[in-house]
Design an enzyme around this catalytic site. Structure first.
Site, PDB file in Angstrom:
ATOM      1  N   PRO A  17     124.772  43.334 131.823  1.00 60.23           N
ATOM      2  CA  PRO A  17     125.285  44.711 131.758  1.00 60.23           C
ATOM      3  C   PRO A  17     125.104  45.287 130.353  1.00 60.23           C
ATOM      4  O   PRO A  17     125.301  44.577 129.371  1.00 60.23           O
ATOM      5  CB  PRO A  17     126.777  44.552 132.081  1.00 60.23           C
ATOM      6  CG  PRO A  17     127.099  43.118 131.822  1.00 60.23           C
ATOM      7  CD  PRO A  17     125.832  42.333 131.956  1.00 60.23           C
ATOM      8  N   MET A  18     124.718  46.561 130.289  1.00 65.53           N
ATOM      9  CA  MET A  18     124.652  47.262 128.996  1.00 65.53           C
ATOM     10  C   MET A  18     125.221  48.663 129.180  1.00 65.53           C
ATOM     11  O   MET A  18     124.672  49.459 129.960  1.00 65.53           O
ATOM     12  CB  MET A  18     123.210  47.331 128.488  1.00 65.53           C
ATOM     13  CG  MET A  18     122.735  46.031 127.861  1.00 65.53           C
ATOM     14  SD  MET A  18     121.094  46.183 127.136  1.00 65.53           S
ATOM     15  CE  MET A  18     120.059  46.065 128.586  1.00 65.53           C
ATOM     16  N   ALA A  19     126.306  48.937 128.463  1.00 60.75           N
ATOM     17  CA  ALA A  19     126.988  50.235 128.577  1.00 60.75           C
ATOM     18  C   ALA A  19     126.034  51.359 128.192  1.00 60.75           C
ATOM     19  O   ALA A  19     125.349  51.281 127.166  1.00 60.75           O
ATOM     20  CB  ALA A  19     128.225  50.240 127.693  1.00 60.75           C
ATOM     21  N   GLN A  71     131.125  44.858 136.591  1.00 57.02           N
ATOM     22  CA  GLN A  71     131.946  44.213 135.565  1.00 57.02           C
ATOM     23  C   GLN A  71     133.175  45.061 135.254  1.00 57.02           C
ATOM     24  O   GLN A  71     133.053  46.237 134.918  1.00 57.02           O
ATOM     25  CB  GLN A  71     131.119  44.049 134.293  1.00 57.02           C
ATOM     26  CG  GLN A  71     131.839  43.232 133.248  1.00 57.02           C
ATOM     27  CD  GLN A  71     131.091  43.185 131.941  1.00 57.02           C
ATOM     28  OE1 GLN A  71     130.878  44.221 131.314  1.00 57.02           O
ATOM     29  NE2 GLN A  71     130.703  42.004 131.530  1.00 57.02           N
ATOM     30  N   CYS A 101     133.421  42.354 125.157  1.00 55.89           N
ATOM     31  CA  CYS A 101     133.068  43.586 124.439  1.00 55.89           C
ATOM     32  C   CYS A 101     133.683  43.579 123.031  1.00 55.89           C
ATOM     33  O   CYS A 101     134.885  43.364 122.880  1.00 55.89           O
ATOM     34  CB  CYS A 101     133.542  44.808 125.225  1.00 55.89           C
ATOM     35  SG  CYS A 101     133.205  46.347 124.352  1.00 55.89           S
ATOM     36  N   LYS A 140     132.703  37.044 131.533  1.00 52.82           N
ATOM     37  CA  LYS A 140     131.793  37.049 130.379  1.00 52.82           C
ATOM     38  C   LYS A 140     132.639  36.884 129.128  1.00 52.82           C
ATOM     39  O   LYS A 140     133.567  37.669 128.889  1.00 52.82           O
ATOM     40  CB  LYS A 140     131.028  38.378 130.350  1.00 52.82           C
ATOM     41  CG  LYS A 140     130.314  38.701 129.044  1.00 52.82           C
ATOM     42  CD  LYS A 140     128.832  38.448 129.144  1.00 52.82           C
ATOM     43  CE  LYS A 140     128.061  38.951 127.941  1.00 52.82           C
ATOM     44  NZ  LYS A 140     127.552  40.296 128.118  1.00 52.82           N
ATOM     45  N   GLY A 202     122.000  36.120 124.748  1.00 50.04           N
ATOM     46  CA  GLY A 202     121.794  36.359 123.323  1.00 50.04           C
ATOM     47  C   GLY A 202     120.376  36.092 122.877  1.00 50.04           C
ATOM     48  O   GLY A 202     119.846  35.001 123.084  1.00 50.04           O
ATOM     49  N   ASP A 203     119.753  37.153 122.320  1.00 47.19           N
ATOM     50  CA  ASP A 203     118.438  37.034 121.675  1.00 47.19           C
ATOM     51  C   ASP A 203     117.323  36.573 122.607  1.00 47.19           C
ATOM     52  O   ASP A 203     116.412  35.863 122.162  1.00 47.19           O
ATOM     53  CB  ASP A 203     118.515  36.092 120.465  1.00 47.19           C
ATOM     54  CG  ASP A 203     119.382  36.657 119.348  1.00 47.19           C
ATOM     55  OD1 ASP A 203     119.748  37.847 119.435  1.00 47.19           O
ATOM     56  OD2 ASP A 203     119.699  35.907 118.410  1.00 47.19           O
TER      57      ASP A 203
HETATM   58  C1  LIG Z   1     123.882  48.835 124.128  1.00 47.95           C
HETATM   59  C2  LIG Z   1     124.546  47.603 124.668  1.00 47.95           C
HETATM   60  C3  LIG Z   1     125.552  47.726 125.604  1.00 47.95           C
HETATM   61  C4  LIG Z   1     126.174  46.584 126.107  1.00 47.95           C
HETATM   62  N1  LIG Z   1     127.140  46.719 127.074  1.00 47.95           N
HETATM   63  C5  LIG Z   1     127.692  45.614 127.626  1.00 47.95           C
HETATM   64  C6  LIG Z   1     128.600  45.718 128.716  1.00 47.95           C
HETATM   65  O1  LIG Z   1     128.896  46.796 129.234  1.00 47.95           O
HETATM   66  N2  LIG Z   1     129.141  44.558 129.178  1.00 47.95           N
HETATM   67  C7  LIG Z   1     128.808  43.322 128.665  1.00 47.95           C
HETATM   68  O2  LIG Z   1     129.307  42.306 129.116  1.00 47.95           O
HETATM   69  N3  LIG Z   1     127.935  43.217 127.663  1.00 47.95           N
HETATM   70  C8  LIG Z   1     127.360  44.310 127.145  1.00 47.95           C
HETATM   71  N4  LIG Z   1     126.436  44.173 126.156  1.00 47.95           N
HETATM   72  C9  LIG Z   1     126.073  42.837 125.693  1.00 47.95           C
HETATM   73  C10 LIG Z   1     124.842  42.296 126.428  1.00 47.95           C
HETATM   74  O3  LIG Z   1     125.089  42.161 127.803  1.00 47.95           O
HETATM   75  C11 LIG Z   1     124.401  40.934 125.835  1.00 47.95           C
HETATM   76  O4  LIG Z   1     125.387  39.970 126.079  1.00 47.95           O
HETATM   77  C12 LIG Z   1     124.150  41.015 124.340  1.00 47.95           C
HETATM   78  O5  LIG Z   1     123.408  42.176 124.011  1.00 47.95           O
HETATM   79  C13 LIG Z   1     123.374  39.786 123.859  1.00 47.95           C
HETATM   80  O6  LIG Z   1     122.158  39.671 124.504  1.00 47.95           O
HETATM   81  P1  LIG Z   1     120.752  40.159 123.854  1.00 47.95           P
HETATM   82  O7  LIG Z   1     120.693  39.558 122.470  1.00 47.95           O
HETATM   83  O8  LIG Z   1     119.734  39.600 124.823  1.00 47.95           O
HETATM   84  O9  LIG Z   1     120.778  41.640 123.781  1.00 47.95           O
HETATM   85  C14 LIG Z   1     125.806  45.297 125.642  1.00 47.95           C
HETATM   86  C15 LIG Z   1     124.782  45.197 124.694  1.00 47.95           C
HETATM   87  C16 LIG Z   1     124.146  46.322 124.217  1.00 47.95           C
HETATM   88  C17 LIG Z   1     123.027  46.156 123.213  1.00 47.95           C
END
Ligand SMILES: Cc1cc2nc3c(=O)[nH]c(=O)nc-3n(C[C@H](O)[C@H](O)[C@H](O)COP(=O)(O)O)c2cc1C
Length: 331
Positions: A17-19, A71, A101, A140, A202-203
């Site tokens: 999920p990404m807000a 979520q 979050c 999460k 992550g990453d």
């Molecule tokens: C812009 C943005 C919004 C995010 N929104 C959420 C969210 O709504 N819920 C959640 O559990 N994680 C959220 N995350 C976290 C991601 O799901 C993920 O766990 C985190 O970015 C690490 O993974 P990555 O390094 O592959 O980006 C968000 C991350 C970003 C960058």
């Protein structure tokens, strides 16, 4: 294969999920390229209960947007259970609970990663959710609140005792936000402590990062977040890589432009002609990241207000962009 309760996935990677990002159009574009399970962005239980119209729009889905997780965010059991009753009709495949979050507006109310400070309370809340729904429940979490209180293993054990079917862990502390590098060791400790599937986050920006996450942590699945921004191909590339051990070639420029146009169209249909083109500006930048000769276009993208203006810029990208050395988005 990855099994989370009654849900079986052919491939062990998931759109995290990404807000403000993982809306219906974003998810459908990722699904076109092999994403199976996707998530709606975190949704406040209180906002759902108060029938906030924006929230209802945010959780909109359609029959082919499956499998799909929702979520929930909150700390108040009463609101969370009422929210579950409201979303029941959407028949989500997973209900995830956000204890990750890092945003101060959220944690100051004890929500999101604020819950990492109260593992027992989190456990009780998860138990209440599990008892209230037949849908598989996951949580999460983060590595901990800060580097002095890395408690993911303890939190995960309380969560497992509550009866959840899977656990997502972003291997950074709340204090780190999205900076620094992901802590594989803490994810490994959680994986080794639990009997339910553990999904690392992550990453993961390429199939090779995904391999690293599996190798370093032993996790059962991987959640892809920023790696999918302007790069829905990451899902098909990863599937190919896991099958054949070779990272496929990046898509051709016309294909990138076609997907940008399709994404823009779907966004306009979903969010309307005023909001969508402006919101698409950041997507334009992500899609064209790493290509040469797009800088002048990007400057103009931030002045585009209509679908036609944005489409004209996508067509200019199609005609004028070229590959640069650093452009291989699959590395
Ligand atoms: C812009 C943005 C919004 C995010 N929104 C959420 C969210 O709504 N819920 C959640 O559990 N994680 C959220 N995350 C976290 C991601 O799901 C993920 O766990 C985190 O970015 C690490 O993974 P990555 O390094 O592959 O980006 C968000 C991350 C970003 C960058």
């Amino acid at each position: 294969m990855l099994k989370i309760g009654s849900l079986t996935l052919d491939l062990p990677f998931i759109l995290a999920p990404m807000a403000g990002i993982t809306d219906l159009p974003f998810r459908m574009i990722c699904r076109r390229y092999g994403c199976e399970l996707a998530f709606v962005e975190m949704t406040s239980a209180k906002a759902l209960v108060y029938e906030n119209r924006k929230t209802e729009k945010m959780i909109a889905t359609r029959p082919d947007d499956r499998p799909l997780g929702l979520q929930l965010l909150g700390t108040d059991q009463e609101f969370i259970l009422k929210a579950l009753d409201i979303i029941h009709k959407y028949e989500y495949d997973i209900i995830d609970f956000n204890a990750a979050c890092p945003v101060t507006k959220v944690t100051s109310k004890g929500e999101g990663s604020g819950m990492m400070k109260e593992p027992r309370k989190l456990g009780r809340l998860l138990k209440a959710i599990v008892d209230h729904t037949d849908t598989p429940v996951t949580v999460k979490i983060r590595a901990g609140w800060d580097e002095r209180s890395v408690n993911a293993r303890e939190v995960a054990l309380y969560a497992q005792d509550a009866g959840i079917k899977g656990l997502f862990i972003h291997g950074r502390t709340r204090e780190q936000g999205y900076s620094g590098s992901v802590d594989y060791q803490v994810i490994r400790e959680v994986k080794e402590a639990l009997d339910i599937p553990v999904i690392g986050s992550g990453d993961v920006f390429s199939p090779l990062h995904l391999r690293k996450m599996f190798d370093e942590t032993g996790c059962d699945g991987v959640a892809i977040a920023r790696g999918a921004l302007g790069n829905p191909w990451i899902f098909i590339e990863t599937a190919e890589y896991l099958k054949k051990g070779i990272v496929p070639q990046m898509p051709e420029i016309p294909e990138v432009a076609d997907i940008m146009a399709a994404h823009l169209r779907a966004s306009v249909e979903c969010h309307g002609p005023v909001v969508a083109p402006v919101a698409f500006r950041k997507l334009f930048v992500w899609y064209t990241k790493g290509f040469r000769d797009v800088k002048p276009l990007k400057d103009r993208v931030f002045r585009a207000k209509t679908e036609d203006e944005m489409l004209a810029l996508i067509n200019e990208f199609r005609e004028n962009a070229s590959y640069s050395q650093k452009s291989c988005i699959c590395q």
